[in-house]
Design an enzyme around this catalytic site. Structure first.
Site, PDB file in Angstrom:
ATOM      1  N   ASN A 162      29.381   4.350  31.086  1.00  0.00           N
ATOM      2  CA  ASN A 162      30.253   4.875  32.140  1.00  0.00           C
ATOM      3  C   ASN A 162      30.852   6.251  31.841  1.00  0.00           C
ATOM      4  O   ASN A 162      31.294   6.929  32.751  1.00  0.00           O
ATOM      5  CB  ASN A 162      31.342   3.860  32.520  1.00  0.00           C
ATOM      6  CG  ASN A 162      32.288   3.550  31.386  1.00  0.00           C
ATOM      7  OD1 ASN A 162      31.925   3.685  30.215  1.00  0.00           O
ATOM      8  ND2 ASN A 162      33.496   3.131  31.696  1.00  0.00           N
ATOM      9  N   GLU A 258      36.401  -0.616  21.370  1.00  0.00           N
ATOM     10  CA  GLU A 258      37.044  -0.400  22.673  1.00  0.00           C
ATOM     11  C   GLU A 258      36.288  -1.262  23.668  1.00  0.00           C
ATOM     12  O   GLU A 258      35.125  -0.971  23.956  1.00  0.00           O
ATOM     13  CB  GLU A 258      36.894   1.050  23.129  1.00  0.00           C
ATOM     14  CG  GLU A 258      37.588   2.071  22.282  1.00  0.00           C
ATOM     15  CD  GLU A 258      37.433   3.469  22.897  1.00  0.00           C
ATOM     16  OE1 GLU A 258      38.188   4.347  22.482  1.00  0.00           O
ATOM     17  OE2 GLU A 258      36.569   3.678  23.775  1.00  0.00           O
ATOM     18  N   CYS A 292      37.096   1.227  32.104  1.00  0.00           N
ATOM     19  CA  CYS A 292      37.763   0.155  31.358  1.00  0.00           C
ATOM     20  C   CYS A 292      39.196   0.039  31.831  1.00  0.00           C
ATOM     21  O   CYS A 292      39.755  -1.054  31.900  1.00  0.00           O
ATOM     22  CB  CYS A 292      37.716   0.456  29.866  1.00  0.00           C
ATOM     23  SG  CYS A 292      38.411   2.043  29.430  1.00  0.00           S
TER      24      CYS A 292
END
Ligand code: NAP
Ligand code: G3H
Length: 483
Positions: A162, A258, A292
């Site tokens: 992304n 992450e 996210c």
């Protein structure tokens, strides 16, 4: 600028300063999520080639760590300049390869150039520490500890689809300034953009082997790669499922993870509803929800829920849906599988009685922004990360109820609290089980020098420029004993 990295749309991989083809001849074809047309092919490395790359990275690291830090910083500044000069081809590739809208593609490139500059300067400002023995009972001033920071060695950077530029550079730059070598394994969809970034660093003068790339099928080389002894640090961004799997098999190697999120926007009765609606809509739907830190659920007090929904609908109606190349804001998701997943969440919510306010329209992998009211806790959309443009509104009747629902999530990335009562904001912030609480703003990672972390299933370790450099260095202690 990028003539070396591919020939006839076959992209090579960066090894020892050169762009080369895999010896096994295996390629992966990359198709655009915008139109399903082929963009190019990337190399599918074998396990043997993974080993060759890692050996090269290890050999190159020693000399790189000896390069004076100000020289390393100069190279990073040069990389930032080259990146900015190539904003157009890189942002065009982002639009084509990961279907990112034009404005976000361009801002990703600009933001990354600033990230690299700031990292170069932060590296120069890192300080060591001295401790004197007489602060501990029984010791005196004749014992002095000098604490300096040293690179960890070879950093394996694994990035998601992304943010192919930003989330690759946010690993590469802090690792390099600290004197590490880096092996970048980008997401397969997004790899071409990430390879362009590698060439930016290569052209800027990063020495041979200090930055190498590995592309290939995760199902074939993924587990092998993350379990090699040659790797001293894993810096991973991606899904919770893959991150947890890597953490389980990688053994005793330090890592940053992450991972996914289910960021809640908690809206209290006294919030400025118009501003709140704007912030939530941009938080939920920018990058078509593939962030996210996207707002992935709204927990709103009953008495302002109708007003908030009305304002959000107004905002949503201004979002252009279509292709990045047409200037659209909501663009096709990364693939059909991702769109099917979002559609399943929508169908589940509808079947269980959620009220559809807008959306639930799909053309292939393009999903229109979808808003649900009256979402209840038995619905999947209340708990799962859609990674797409669907936003559930859960009505609550007290602050405690909002906190309770927010904390029941397995994720703990960020949360937002919208209120004009600063006391409430701080009380709620204190109780939320997340890495960051945003007061009166959507969740977001930027600015990139702020600490950024997820707790629970959202991650491990802290990123943010200074924090990333610290994470990818280790203290070295030399004790002077004055006789
Ligand atoms: P993903 O499917 O987990 O993939 C992430 C990376 O891991 C890709 O490079 C992938 O390569 C690689 N990979 C997959 N299996 C592997 C294995 N066994 N060994 C080594 N590498 C492996 O995630 P994604 O779909 O790209 O990204 C979306 C997810 O990332 C979302 O859940 C989002 O919340 C999360 N994310 C989190 C943050 C954060 O900062 N917390 C930021 C951005 C995204 P292939 O593509 O080749 O499979
Ligand atoms: O997808 C995760 C990115 O790190 C989000 O960054 O919140 O600044 O868009 P952002």
């Amino acid at each position: 600028m990028f003539e070396n990295i591919m020939k006839e749309n076959v992209y090579k991989f960066l090894y020892d300063g050169q762009w080369i083809n895999s010896k096994n001849g295996n390629l992966i074809e990359i198709f655009s999520p915008c139109n399903n047309l082929p963009i190019g092919k990337i190399q599918a490395l074998s396990k043997d080639e993974v080993d060759t790359v890692l050996t090269n990275s290890r050999a190159a690291q020693k000399a790189w760590a000896e390069v004076p830090l100000y020289e390393r910083a100069k190279i990073l500044h040069e990389a930032a300049n080259i990146l900015e000069e190539n904003l157009e081809p890189i942002s065009n590739m982002l639009q084509l390869e990961v279907s990112k809208d034009k404005a976000s593609s361009e801002s990703e490139v600009k933001r990354t150039a600033e990230f690299i500059r700031y990292t170069a300067d932060a590296g120069k400002n890192l300080e060591g520490k001295t401790l004197v023995g007489d602060t501990f009972p029984g010791f005196n001033k004749n014992k002095i500890s000098l604490i300096t920071r040293h690179p960890v060695g070879v950093v394996l950077a694994i990035s998601p689809f992304n943010y192919p530029i930003n989330l690759a550079a946010s690993k590469i730059a802090p690792a390099l300034i600290a004197g590490n070598s880096v092996v970048l394994k980008p997401a397969t969809q997004g790899a071409i953009s990430s390879l362009m970034l590698c060439e930016v660093f290569n052209k800027a003068g990063v020495p041979k082997g200090v930055l190498n790339s590995i592309t290939g099928k995760s199902s074939e080389i993924g587990d092998y790669l993350v379990t090699r002894d040659a790797i001293d640090f894993i810096n991973f961004t991606g899904s919770t499922e893959v991150g947890k799997h890597i953490a389980l098999i990688a053994g005793m190697v330090p890592m940053i993870m992450e991972l996914g999120g289910k960021d809640a926007a908690i809206v209290l009765s006294d919030a400025n509803i118009e501003n709140t609606a704007k912030s939530i809509v941009s938080g939920a739907f920018s990058n078509s929800g593939q962030r996210c830190t996207a707002v992935k659920r709204v927990l709103v007090m009953n008495d302002v829920a109708d007003k908030l929904i009305e304002s959000m609908v107004k905002e949503i109606s201004t979002l252009k849906v279509g292709l990045p190349q047409e200037g659209a804001y909501i663009t096709p998701l990364i693939d059909d599988k991702a769109a099917d997943y979002v559609q399943d969440l929508i169908n589940d919510a509808l079947a269980k009685g959620a009220k559809l306010i807008t959306g639930n329209k799909r053309v292939g992998n393009l999903i229109y922004p979808t808003l649900f009211d009256n979402v209840s806790l038995d619905m999947r959309v209340a708990w799962e990360e859609p990674f797409g443009p669907v936003l559930p509104v859960i009505r609550v009747s007290s602050i405690d109820e909002a906190i309770d629902i927010a904390n029941k999530s397995k994720y703990g990335l960020q949360s937002s609290v919208f209120t004009n009562n600063i006391n409430h904001a701080f009380i709620i912030s204190e109780k939320l089980e997340v890495g960051t609480v945003q007061i009166n703003n959507k969740p977001e990672r930027s600015p990139d020098h702020f600490p950024f972390l997820g707790i629970k299933s959202s991650g491990l370790g802290t990123q943010g420029i200074k924090y990333s450099i610290e994470a990818m260095t280790r203290p070295k202690v030399t004790v002077l004993n004055i006789q």
